[in-house]
Design a protein around this motif. Structure first.
Motif, short mmCIF file in Angstrom:
data_model
loop_
_atom_site.label_atom_id
_atom_site.label_comp_id
_atom_site.label_asym_id
_atom_site.label_seq_id
_atom_site.Cartn_x
_atom_site.Cartn_y
_atom_site.Cartn_z
N PRO A 133 -26.12 10.50 27.33
CA PRO A 133 -25.79 10.30 28.76
C PRO A 133 -24.39 10.42 29.21
O PRO A 133 -23.85 10.81 30.06
CB PRO A 133 -26.26 8.85 29.05
CG PRO A 133 -26.27 8.05 27.67
CD PRO A 133 -26.69 9.06 26.77
N GLU A 134 -23.57 10.37 28.11
CA GLU A 134 -22.14 10.53 28.17
C GLU A 134 -21.74 11.97 28.57
O GLU A 134 -20.60 12.43 28.86
CB GLU A 134 -21.30 9.94 26.95
CG GLU A 134 -21.29 10.81 25.66
CD GLU A 134 -22.75 10.62 24.89
OE1 GLU A 134 -22.94 11.33 23.90
OE2 GLU A 134 -23.47 9.94 25.18
N VAL A 135 -22.62 12.83 27.84
CA VAL A 135 -22.53 14.44 28.13
C VAL A 135 -23.16 14.75 29.60
O VAL A 135 -22.74 15.58 30.15
CB VAL A 135 -23.27 15.21 27.08
CG1 VAL A 135 -23.26 16.60 27.28
CG2 VAL A 135 -22.22 14.76 25.91
N VAL A 136 -24.52 14.30 29.74
CA VAL A 136 -25.30 14.67 30.97
C VAL A 136 -24.76 14.05 32.20
O VAL A 136 -24.83 14.82 33.12
CB VAL A 136 -26.82 14.43 30.45
CG1 VAL A 136 -27.50 14.63 32.01
CG2 VAL A 136 -27.08 15.23 29.28
N ASN A 137 -24.66 12.72 32.19
CA ASN A 137 -24.09 12.07 33.45
C ASN A 137 -22.98 12.67 34.37
O ASN A 137 -23.26 12.82 35.41
CB ASN A 137 -23.75 10.64 33.35
CG ASN A 137 -25.26 10.09 32.78
OD1 ASN A 137 -26.21 10.36 32.98
ND2 ASN A 137 -25.11 8.68 32.68
N PRO A 138 -21.91 13.07 33.58
CA PRO A 138 -20.78 13.85 34.44
C PRO A 138 -21.38 14.99 34.98
O PRO A 138 -20.77 15.44 36.20
CB PRO A 138 -19.75 13.81 33.35
CG PRO A 138 -20.08 13.05 32.42
CD PRO A 138 -21.56 12.68 32.23
N ASP A 139 -21.98 15.81 34.22
CA ASP A 139 -22.81 17.36 34.87
C ASP A 139 -23.56 16.78 36.14
O ASP A 139 -23.38 17.62 37.22
CB ASP A 139 -23.59 18.02 33.68
CG ASP A 139 -22.58 18.20 32.71
OD1 ASP A 139 -21.38 18.44 32.71
OD2 ASP A 139 -22.93 18.68 31.76
N LEU A 140 -24.18 15.79 35.83
CA LEU A 140 -25.05 15.34 37.28
C LEU A 140 -24.31 14.98 38.37
O LEU A 140 -24.33 15.40 39.44
CB LEU A 140 -26.01 14.29 36.78
CG LEU A 140 -27.37 14.52 35.90
CD1 LEU A 140 -28.06 13.12 35.51
CD2 LEU A 140 -28.25 15.27 36.61
N LEU A 141 -23.13 14.21 38.18
CA LEU A 141 -22.25 13.83 38.95
C LEU A 141 -21.61 15.01 39.79
O LEU A 141 -21.43 15.21 40.96
CB LEU A 141 -21.38 12.64 38.56
CG LEU A 141 -20.20 12.29 39.63
CD1 LEU A 141 -21.10 11.35 40.54
CD2 LEU A 141 -19.36 11.17 38.98
N ALA A 142 -21.29 15.77 38.99
CA ALA A 142 -20.41 16.86 39.57
C ALA A 142 -21.48 17.70 40.36
O ALA A 142 -20.94 18.24 41.35
CB ALA A 142 -19.85 17.93 38.25
N PHE A 143 -22.50 18.16 39.77
CA PHE A 143 -23.45 18.77 40.73
C PHE A 143 -23.76 17.98 42.08
O PHE A 143 -23.95 18.69 43.30
CB PHE A 143 -24.81 19.16 40.16
CG PHE A 143 -25.81 19.76 40.70
CD1 PHE A 143 -25.74 20.96 41.28
CD2 PHE A 143 -26.87 19.04 41.41
CE1 PHE A 143 -26.65 21.65 41.93
CE2 PHE A 143 -28.13 19.71 42.06
CZ PHE A 143 -27.66 20.85 42.40
N ALA A 144 -23.81 16.77 42.00
CA ALA A 144 -24.11 16.03 43.13
C ALA A 144 -22.96 15.99 44.16
O ALA A 144 -23.40 16.21 45.54
CB ALA A 144 -24.28 14.40 42.92
N LYS A 145 -21.59 15.94 43.77
CA LYS A 145 -20.64 16.02 44.40
C LYS A 145 -20.36 17.49 45.03
O LYS A 145 -19.25 17.44 46.05
CB LYS A 145 -19.40 15.52 43.78
CG LYS A 145 -19.39 14.10 43.60
CD LYS A 145 -18.18 13.44 43.06
CE LYS A 145 -18.12 11.88 42.94
NZ LYS A 145 -16.82 11.48 42.21
N ALA A 146 -20.69 18.60 44.27
CA ALA A 146 -20.34 19.70 44.98
C ALA A 146 -20.85 20.20 46.00
O ALA A 146 -21.89 19.59 46.84
CB ALA A 146 -20.86 20.75 43.55
#
Length: 276
Positions: A263-276
């Motif tokens: 999750p420490e790898v995937v969660n930031p990628d999910l958040l970046a996509f959500a905020k984009a």
């Protein structure tokens, strides 16, 4: 328990945390699990100020153990009704494996204004099973084996999957989490055997090609390159070619459930996509 009742009388359990006026993030679990599979991501997005929702698919978890409607059209319609019941607007829908198929079908049918973006993680689209149209797919015999194992000893089958290929715990050097194995088993055994049996056909034989082609919203595909359950070559590598507004993010060496193991790898990628 928090539930809503669908048009056909099925009670669907859901969790709904966070400010009701915040952007919703809706999580769709894999087979044969429940909304609990997303606890880490729900807490993560909650801390980021989002409203987070996860439902137990019909026949799974704490929802009714249905003997009918255990197929993708009904799964997607249940989400249509969930979004309407909670009045979700501009939502981000994130689905894993079977849940990724559910997101794709729902997104193609969603009411106007309900969905803004979609994420498919280790997801089954476009179609898993081998056929004349999909010659490099997974042979039907594999899914027949799933059905036979479920009938013979569902409890043991639901230990074998997470102990081995699901999390990549069968790979040399893997860091095995007994807690994750037991939590997978716990979630699986909460659901109904008939619904789980039917869902094997739903996730393996449903063709999502036209759903993917119809989507105009941004879609992020995330896939472990060592996915032994939904091999990347037969799924994400094909799905990305069908999307109008898609992006593919792959994870070398990671398994079918990278959001669970890393999750420490995937969660930031999910958040970046959500905020984009």
């Amino acid at each position: 328990m928090t539930t809503f009742t669908t048009a056909d009388g099925t009670n669907i359990f859901y969790k709904d945390w966070g400010p009701r006026d915040a952007q919703p993030v809706v999580f769709h679990h894999g087979w044969p699990l429940s909304g609990d599979d997303w606890d880490n991501q729900m807490l993560y997005f909650l801390e980021q100020g989002y409203r987070v929702i996860a439902h137990d698919r019909r026949g799974h978890g704490r929802s009714d153990q249905t003997d009918t409607g255990n197929e993708m059209d009904t799964y997607a319609q249940d989400v249509v009704e969930l979004a309407r019941a909670l009045d979700l607007k501009n939502a981000i829908h994130i689905g894993h494996s079977t849940g990724g198929g559910e997101v794709a079908r729902y997104a193609a049918r969603a009411e106007a204004g309900r969905i803004a973006k979609a994420v498919l993680i280790g997801a089954v689209p476009p179609v898993m099973v081998a056929s004349e149209a999909n010659p490099d797919g997974i042979p039907m015999e594999v899914f027949d084996g799933f059905r036979a194992a479920l009938i013979a000893n569902r409890a043991q089958f639901f230990l074998d999957i997470p102990s081995g290929p699901f999390f990549g715990f069968n790979r040399e050097g893997a860091k095995v989490s007994q807690g994750q194995i037991q939590n997978w088993w716990r979630q699986g055994m909460m659901g109904g055997a008939k619904a789980h049996y039917d869902c094997i056909k739903a996730f393996s034989e449903t063709d999502f090609t036209e759903d993917l082609k119809a989507l105009t919203i941004p879609v992020l595909l995330m896939h472990g390159e060592d996915d032994q359950i939904v091999p990347i070559a037969n799924s994400a590598h094909k799905a990305i070619k069908l999307l109008q507004n898609g992006k593919l993010k792959t994870y070398p060496g990671l398994s079918h459930a990278p959001f669970a193991t890393h999750p420490e790898v995937v969660n930031p990628d999910l958040l970046a996509f959500a905020k984009a």
